[in-house]
Design a protein around this motif. Structure first.
Motif, PDB file in Angstrom:
ATOM      1  N   ASP A  40       0.785  -1.238   0.000  1.00 44.12           N
ATOM      2  CA  ASP A  40       0.000   0.000   0.000  1.00 44.12           C
ATOM      3  C   ASP A  40       0.815   1.285   0.000  1.00 44.12           C
ATOM      4  N   ASP A  55       0.663  -2.959  -5.007  1.00 48.78           N
ATOM      5  CA  ASP A  55      -0.689  -3.361  -5.399  1.00 48.78           C
ATOM      6  C   ASP A  55      -1.104  -2.764  -6.747  1.00 48.78           C
ATOM      7  N   ASP A  66      -4.018  -8.745  -9.661  1.00 48.72           N
ATOM      8  CA  ASP A  66      -4.944  -8.554  -8.542  1.00 48.72           C
ATOM      9  C   ASP A  66      -5.101  -9.833  -7.723  1.00 48.72           C
ATOM     10  N   SER A  70      -4.239 -10.096  -3.800  1.00 44.14           N
ATOM     11  CA  SER A  70      -5.286 -10.581  -2.893  1.00 44.14           C
ATOM     12  C   SER A  70      -4.776 -11.697  -1.995  1.00 44.14           C
ATOM     13  N   SER A  73      -2.915 -10.105   0.682  1.00 38.57           N
ATOM     14  CA  SER A  73      -3.885  -9.444   1.567  1.00 38.57           C
ATOM     15  C   SER A  73      -4.553 -10.459   2.488  1.00 38.57           C
ATOM     16  N   ASN A  96     -12.842  -5.517   3.071  1.00 43.19           N
ATOM     17  CA  ASN A  96     -11.833  -4.612   2.509  1.00 43.19           C
ATOM     18  C   ASN A  96     -11.058  -5.279   1.373  1.00 43.19           C
ATOM     19  N   ASP A 100     -11.072  -4.277  -2.611  1.00 42.66           N
ATOM     20  CA  ASP A 100      -9.786  -4.038  -3.265  1.00 42.66           C
ATOM     21  C   ASP A 100      -9.640  -4.906  -4.509  1.00 42.66           C
ATOM     22  N   GLY A 104      -9.916  -3.213  -8.082  1.00 39.33           N
ATOM     23  CA  GLY A 104      -8.650  -3.245  -8.797  1.00 39.33           C
ATOM     24  C   GLY A 104      -8.703  -4.009 -10.102  1.00 39.33           C
ATOM     25  N   ASP A 114      -6.532   0.987  -6.951  1.00 41.64           N
ATOM     26  CA  ASP A 114      -5.570   0.314  -6.074  1.00 41.64           C
ATOM     27  C   ASP A 114      -4.592   1.287  -5.432  1.00 41.64           C
ATOM     28  N   TRP A 117      -7.013   2.947  -2.575  1.00 38.81           N
ATOM     29  CA  TRP A 117      -7.686   2.072  -1.619  1.00 38.81           C
ATOM     30  C   TRP A 117      -6.624   1.281  -0.872  1.00 38.81           C
ATOM     31  N   LYS A 118      -6.388   1.616   0.369  1.00 38.43           N
ATOM     32  CA  LYS A 118      -5.308   1.045   1.174  1.00 38.43           C
ATOM     33  C   LYS A 118      -5.829  -0.048   2.113  1.00 38.43           C
ATOM     34  N   SER A 119      -6.411  -1.089   1.552  1.00 36.28           N
ATOM     35  CA  SER A 119      -7.066  -2.117   2.365  1.00 36.28           C
ATOM     36  C   SER A 119      -6.106  -2.826   3.318  1.00 36.28           C
TER      37      SER A 119
END
Length: 147
Positions: A40, A55, A66, A70, A73, A96, A100, A104, A114, A117-119
């Motif tokens: 992020d 990301d 992506d 993920s 993540s 979240n 994302d 994304g 992306d 959005w800082k999931s």
């Protein structure tokens, strides 16, 4: 949550340090923090305070990028679950990641999504908050008054 200082997660770790249970795996927290930072906020746009990570860069690769982001993540969510983060917080974290991943995956616009959005950063913050309060929001018994 808004983007802000260079490393909000590190400052949050320091802020919550005294509130975290002694059983929390500090090495796992550090791995989560590093993963979130890389995805992020690993790089800064010169002359600005805007930070972005890998990301949006790997998101350029259709489908594969992506998906890879993920998986990393989900590592943060899995570590949180292993440390005892409450179920409601884990669901928020999964939401979240889903936003994302879906946001994304949109061609061209997804890369910009992306970047903003800082999931992963938010998920580490959610985990820290939950661990600091011991998941009391979910675990405390609810009393219902029938009048």
């Amino acid at each position: 949550m808004a983007t802000g200082a260079a490393d909000n997660v590190s400052s949050a770790l320091e802020e919550f340090e005294g509130d975290l249970p002694s059983t929390v795996d500090e090495a796992a927290l550090e791995r989560m923090r590093v993963s979130a930072r890389i995805l992020d906020e690993g790089m800064r746009v010169p002359g600005t305070n805007f930070r972005f990570g890998l990301d949006p860069i790997v998101g350029i690769l259709p489908g594969v990028g992506d998906s890879a982001a993920s998986i990393v993540s989900l590592y943060i969510v899995a570590e949180s679950a292993r440390m005892g983060v409450s179920q409601s917080t884990l669901l928020r974290m999964l939401a979240n990641v889903a936003v994302d991943t879906i946001g994304g995956s949109v061609p061209i616009i997804g890369v910009l999504f992306d970047a903003f959005w800082k999931s992963n950063k938010w998920n580490v913050m959610l985990a820290l908050e939950d661990l600091a309060d011991g998941g009391q929001a979910e675990r405390e018994p609810k009393t219902v008054s029938i009048d």
